[in-house]
Design an enzyme around this catalytic site. Structure first.
Site, PDB file in Angstrom:
ATOM      1  N   LEU A 229       0.816  -1.210   0.000  1.00 16.11           N
ATOM      2  CA  LEU A 229       0.000   0.000   0.000  1.00 16.11           C
ATOM      3  C   LEU A 229       0.854   1.265   0.000  1.00 16.11           C
ATOM      4  CD1 LEU A 229      -2.622  -1.173   2.669  1.00 16.11           C
ATOM      5  CD2 LEU A 229      -2.795  -1.360   0.165  1.00 16.11           C
ATOM      6  N   GLY A 230       2.100   1.158  -0.440  1.00 16.85           N
ATOM      7  CA  GLY A 230       2.978   2.324  -0.481  1.00 16.85           C
ATOM      8  C   GLY A 230       3.266   2.837   0.919  1.00 16.85           C
ATOM      9  N   ASP A 261      10.875  -4.111  -4.340  1.00 18.55           N
ATOM     10  CA  ASP A 261      11.866  -5.190  -4.235  1.00 18.55           C
ATOM     11  C   ASP A 261      12.370  -5.296  -2.800  1.00 18.55           C
ATOM     12  OD1 ASP A 261      11.541  -5.334  -6.995  1.00 18.55           O
ATOM     13  OD2 ASP A 261      13.236  -3.988  -7.366  1.00 18.55           O
TER      14      ASP A 261
END
Length: 326
Positions: A229-230, A261
């Site tokens: 979700l950032g 990543d």
């Protein structure tokens, strides 16, 4: 016992990064690094002490030699990186940003050596790894690379290994969106741990809510689904549990590339160590936040010592801020 804990595969490109901000056309000086989501995760796991094998192809050129030398310096086992005399190493140009915005990236990878990965690239000894990490990038490179990716995931699943899968959508590499969605979900159905971003999950499943996106992949056979979700953190769901884990606050975002990543490195490493899903997501959030504070795709990935000293401190500070303590 296998020679390595984790097998990862894909394309590592050489990357020329601008030394100054502005449009790439106006930049005069660049410096050389490597790039590739799959190898970013491999490097991150290696830095945390896992033995990692890397399966790929590079051209018989200076960029290919640079890629392999860099990966070996990061501790990756590159015995299964083939040198292709007929096709070049892919590369990219990346702009420099200082305001936290996404950098401009131009790819030169069509027809690259890595796009010629095939089922023949799979050496039987690779199947001894205890875990396989895969992304949706390799299936997008070519028909032969797609066949190899699916075959490798299938063999590892049948061998009883654990598998993680990050969709890592690259729409420009696919012939059309419908094919991309079908093939990505076909691969995801082979994985135990599926790690889409929220936007990716919405596109791939047709659902808006994280809980519904996760349920879609659980129904396909996943054991755990973690949705990025950032800055808001992540949502996780298993057959027995679900919940949100808040993101780690970041004072200044430097470079957003590689955050997903880093998240994968945190989640996979913790689960392979036997940590529970909430601990794994907390580590994933922290490494993802660390990645965006460093310039470069994988430069912010921590070593084991840095994880030990910095992670617990960050989690304690985050807990204090949530409870209002000083």
């Amino acid at each position: 016992m296998p020679d390595f804990d984790v097998l990862s595969f894909g394309e590592t490109m050489a990357m020329l990064v601008a030394d100054e901000t502005g449009d790439l056309a106006a930049v005069n000086q660049f410096h050389k690094r490597i790039a590739g989501a799959d190898s970013n995760v491999a490097i991150g796991l290696s830095r945390l002490g896992f033995q990692v094998a890397w399966l790929s192809r590079v051209g018989a050129d200076s960029l290919g030699r640079f890629v392999v030398q860099t990966l070996e310096k990061e501790g990756l086992d590159c015995r299964h990186v083939a040198v292709d005399p007929a096709h070049p190493t892919g590369f990219q140009l990346k702009s420099r940003t200082d305001d936290g915005s996404d950098p401009q990236v131009e790819y030169f990878r069509r027809g690259s050596a890595a796009s010629h990965l095939s089922v023949d690239s799979i050496a039987p000894s690779l199947l001894a790894a205890r875990h396989l990490h895969a992304t949706g990038i390799v299936p997008a490179l070519s028909v032969t690379a797609r066949a190899m990716s699916f075959e490798l995931m299938t063999r590892m699943r049948e061998a009883g290994r654990s598998l993680s899968f990050d969709p890592n959508l690259r729409p420009s590499l696919w012939s059309n969106e419908a094919t991309m969605i079908r093939e990505i979900n076909r691969h995801a159905a082979l994985a135990h741990w599926v790690l889409p971003g929220l936007g990716e999950g919405r596109l791939l499943t047709g659902f808006d809510d994280p809980a519904d996106i996760a349920a879609f992949y659980l129904d396909l056979g996943a054991e755990a689904v973690v949705i990025k979700l950032g800055p808001d953190g992540a949502y996780y769901r298993t057959a027995l549990d679900q919940g949100f884990i808040a993101g780690v606050p970041v004072a200044r975002v430097v470079d957003t590339v590689g955050a997903g990543d880093g998240f994968a490195v945190g989640l996979i490493s913790a689960l392979l160590e036997g940590r529970d899903i909430t601990e794994a997501v907390r580590r994933a959030n922290w490494i993802g936040s660390r990645a965006v504070q460093s310039r470069g795709d994988m430069e912010g990935l921590p070593t084991r010592d840095e994880l030990s000293t910095e992670f617990e401190t960050a989690i304690r500070e985050q807990a204090r801020s949530h409870t209002g303590q000083r």
